[in-house]
Design a protein around this motif. Structure first.
Motif, PDB file in Angstrom:
ATOM      1  N   HIS A 433      18.080 -26.843  -4.571  1.00 43.66           N
ATOM      2  CA  HIS A 433      17.823 -25.285  -3.886  1.00 43.66           C
ATOM      3  C   HIS A 433      18.667 -24.425  -4.176  1.00 43.66           C
ATOM      4  O   HIS A 433      18.535 -23.516  -3.723  1.00 43.66           O
ATOM      5  N   HIS A 459      15.609 -21.743  -9.689  1.00 40.52           N
ATOM      6  CA  HIS A 459      14.523 -20.745  -8.248  1.00 40.52           C
ATOM      7  C   HIS A 459      14.356 -19.260  -8.534  1.00 40.52           C
ATOM      8  O   HIS A 459      14.964 -18.416  -8.784  1.00 40.52           O
ATOM      9  N   ARG A 461      13.792 -16.960  -6.636  1.00 37.44           N
ATOM     10  CA  ARG A 461      13.869 -16.102  -4.845  1.00 37.44           C
ATOM     11  C   ARG A 461      13.310 -15.384  -5.257  1.00 37.44           C
ATOM     12  O   ARG A 461      12.777 -14.559  -5.760  1.00 37.44           O
ATOM     13  N   CYS A 466       6.846 -19.291  -6.204  1.00 43.04           N
ATOM     14  CA  CYS A 466       8.289 -20.079  -6.545  1.00 43.04           C
ATOM     15  C   CYS A 466       7.958 -21.633  -6.906  1.00 43.04           C
ATOM     16  O   CYS A 466       7.478 -22.009  -4.983  1.00 43.04           O
ATOM     17  N   LEU A 468      10.162 -24.079  -7.049  1.00 39.09           N
ATOM     18  CA  LEU A 468      10.250 -24.759  -5.559  1.00 39.09           C
ATOM     19  C   LEU A 468      10.762 -25.141  -4.569  1.00 39.09           C
ATOM     20  O   LEU A 468      10.381 -26.075  -4.006  1.00 39.09           O
ATOM     21  N   GLU A 469       9.395 -23.688  -4.035  1.00 39.81           N
ATOM     22  CA  GLU A 469       9.393 -23.941  -2.946  1.00 39.81           C
ATOM     23  C   GLU A 469       8.371 -23.823  -2.488  1.00 39.81           C
ATOM     24  O   GLU A 469       8.124 -24.713  -1.057  1.00 39.81           O
ATOM     25  N   ARG A 470       7.321 -23.675  -3.121  1.00 39.50           N
ATOM     26  CA  ARG A 470       5.999 -24.286  -2.172  1.00 39.50           C
ATOM     27  C   ARG A 470       6.359 -25.785  -2.865  1.00 39.50           C
ATOM     28  O   ARG A 470       4.743 -26.337  -2.026  1.00 39.50           O
ATOM     29  N   ALA A 472       8.104 -27.362  -2.275  1.00 39.33           N
ATOM     30  CA  ALA A 472       9.171 -28.585  -1.339  1.00 39.33           C
ATOM     31  C   ALA A 472       8.070 -28.529   0.172  1.00 39.33           C
ATOM     32  O   ALA A 472       8.497 -29.294   0.343  1.00 39.33           O
ATOM     33  N   GLN A 473       8.104 -27.688   0.363  1.00 41.96           N
ATOM     34  CA  GLN A 473       6.394 -26.975   1.354  1.00 41.96           C
ATOM     35  C   GLN A 473       6.093 -28.148   1.350  1.00 41.96           C
ATOM     36  O   GLN A 473       5.338 -28.836   2.360  1.00 41.96           O
TER      37      GLN A 473
END
Length: 599
Positions: A433, A459, A461, A466, A468-470, A472-473
């Motif tokens: 992250h 990342h 941001r 993104c 990384l964020e997608r 992780a979700q």
């Protein structure tokens, strides 16, 4: 000299016996059948003029046995016949190895020979990718069936037989038909040159893998394929390049709840708002021309409900999940703002009845576990907490949408092919992250032996897609759906048809990209098509627009040759940075027209 003329040459009867073998009786030319099979010769041949010409050419060649009959439709192959074709040559590998070792290696036991044969077959079977084997098997099965009908050998086949088959399917315009195609309805040129070349490659590969000479390497066969390609050349359809902006549009559509959820959220947001206190009858009669939406965020919306309520101004709320104005705007965009606000599921031009709205609200209340009066008009008495609970799940995208957004984000930023995405496991995704996402590609088109490659992605941001964020979700929701902790061997992107199943396959990924591109209003240009490769082509285009070198792009996309980078370039604007616009920059400007030119 014999006055009756020269003695005619004796030839073998062309008829076939009941057992399928060739009749052994000799006849005198120009006769083709013996006395016992004259009725066969007099019967009308079930073939068109083109097939007769091909059959005559084969009979004239001394290296090819005379055909018994000619198939008009070149490739009518059943699935069972296709699966019987040994593309890799593994079935004959055991005998090839065993016969030689049994004669020379006296110390090897029968069990050891059997073990060597089994292990060798497994290795030989892995020489080609599964998709390649399936394509070759299908095309060679059609060739094999065609050879059986003309009485020629398919393995090994002579160059003349292969050439005749290629001419046949080129003339017919197809490699797979469901019925006979005669000369009148043949479509020469309809078969793509790449398909004809693929058929020849399949035939040649099977021959080489079985230890035979490749008949397609004959110069006349190669000339035939090259001539067809020149005569029937066509513009190549390339995959559309999805730009970064288009990826963002697709991500926005992925985050929107499905239409039925938008409709239910709008219904509950209005029904539970304390300032509205509307009835099911008023909501049923509500039309979009009774609604005045704000021109910009932060302003109220106006509803003309009629009756004792009349016109109502609804201010925006700080909590987006329960804000009726926000839901009205999103639902208005979904249904194009025409007709009833809550149309009937069966007819979009007719409103849902008040009974239908009441039943739907009751179903949503039961699903959310919120206790309220059965009367829809009394839902405005709900607390803010109950309203949030009621509308929370209707504002969230579905599990499928979260997975699809993760697939789109990871594929675009990592430059993945569909087959590489299909093989990803949970353990291949490393989430940091602070820095970003690392994707490990264990095997690819350019890495068939599985050396592996690691692709890091910084990342991104603040960007809606993104990776990384997608990711992780998605992994969080994925684990919750499984009801257990994820393990490294779990497929990173599973199917979701009936619960959480096996891997999302190549065609599923392709359909996924097409669906969200259409939902975002992205249309391919001329000579372009939409496919999963559009993500990889779009990333290449964006990188070239940002002046990244071909070496950098090739390294990130795991390419072996930098020349292939430019084949993925899709100019988004032919007039931007056009080289002809800069040609006069280095040429001296001409003198003004009114300036005297020295003599």
């Amino acid at each position: 000299m014999n006055e009756r003329g020269p003695i005619s040459e004796a030839v073998q009867c062309e008829a076939a016996t009941a057992s399928g073998s060739r009749c052994r009786k000799l006849v005198t030319a120009p006769q083709t059948h013996c006395r016992d099979h004259r009725d066969v010769a007099s019967a009308p041949p079930p073939r068109d003029a083109f097939a007769d010409a091909v059959a005559a050419a084969l009979r004239a060649d001394p290296g090819v046995s005379s055909p018994r009959s000619m198939i008009t439709s070149p490739n009518v192959t059943s699935p069972s016949e296709a699966t019987m074709v040994d593309v890799t040559g593994s079935e004959g590998w055991r005998a090839w190895l065993g016969e030689h070792l049994a004669a020379e290696a006296d110390t090897l036991s029968a069990a050891e020979l059997e073990q060597l044969g089994t292990h060798g077959e497994q290795l030989v079977d892995a020489v080609l990718a599964e998709s390649t084997v399936n394509a070759y098997r299908e095309h060679f099965a059609g060739f094999k069936q065609w050879c059986a009908r003309i009485g020629a050998d398919a393995l090994p086949a002579s160059p003349q037989v292969v050439a005749a088959y290629l001419v046949t399917i080129a003339h017919q315009g197809t490699t797979s038909t469901t019925g006979d195609r005669g000369a009148s309805d043949a479509e020469p040129g309809r078969l793509a040159p790449s398909t004809l070349a693929l058929v020849a490659t399949a035939i040649g590969t099977v021959h080489r893998n079985h230890g035979h000479t490749d008949p397609t390497a004959h110069p006349r066969v190669r000339a035939l394929i090259g001539g067809y390609s020149r005569q029937h050349a066509r513009a190549t359809q390339q995959a559309h390049g999805i730009t970064l902006e288009e990826l963002g549009l697709m991500a926005v559509r992925c985050e929107l709840p499905p239409p039925e959820q938008l409709r239910d959220a709008t219904l509950l947001a209005l029904a539970t708002h304390p300032l509205v206190e509307t009835t099911a009858n008023q909501l049923s009669r509500l039309r979009w021309d009774h609604v005045q939406l704000p021109d910009e965020p932060g302003l109220p919306a106006r509803l003309h409900l009629g009756g004792r309520i009349g016109t109502v101004w609804i201010p925006p709320e700080d909590t987006p999940a329960i804000c009726p104005v926000r839901h009205l705007v999103r639902w208005h965009a979904q249904c194009a703002g025409e007709g009833p606000v809550f149309p009937s599921p069966r007819d979009a031009d007719r409103p849902t009845s008040r009974q239908g709205l009441t039943q739907r609200v009751d179903q949503l209340l039961d699903r959310a576990g919120v206790a309220a009066s059965a009367r829809l008009g009394e839902l405005a008495r709900l607390s803010v907490t109950d309203r949030q609970l009621l509308l929370e799940h209707l504002n969230a995208p579905t599990l499928r949408q979260i997975r699809d957004l993760a697939v789109l984000s990871v594929m675009w930023w990592a430059g993945l092919r569909a087959d590489e995405t299909e093989r990803l496991d949970v353990g291949d995704l490393d989430l940091d992250h602070d820095r970003g996402l690392t994707v490990r590609v264990r095997r690819s088109k350019n890495d068939p032996y599985g050396h592996g490659a690691v692709t890091p992605i910084v990342h991104q941001r603040g960007f809606i897609a993104c990776p990384l964020e997608r990711t992780a979700q998605w992994l969080t929701r994925y684990q919750a759906a499984l009801g257990r902790d994820l393990v490294a061997d779990d497929p990173a992107f599973p199917q979701l048809n009936r619960g959480v199943g096996g891997r999302l396959g190549y065609h599923g990924i392709n359909d996924l990209v097409k669906h969200w591109a259409a939902a975002a209003g992205i249309e391919p240009g001329a000579n372009e098509r939409m496919s999963s490769h559009a993500l990889r082509a779009g990333q290449t285009t964006e990188m070239l627009h940002r002046d990244l070198s071909a070496e950098e792009i090739a390294r990130h996309q795991r390419r072996r040759d930098t020349r292939h980078v430019y084949t993925y370039y899709r100019p988004t604007n032919d007039w931007a940075n056009n080289p002809t616009a800069r040609l006069l920059d280095r040429v001296a400007s001409p003198p003004p027209a009114d300036e005297a030119v020295p003599e």
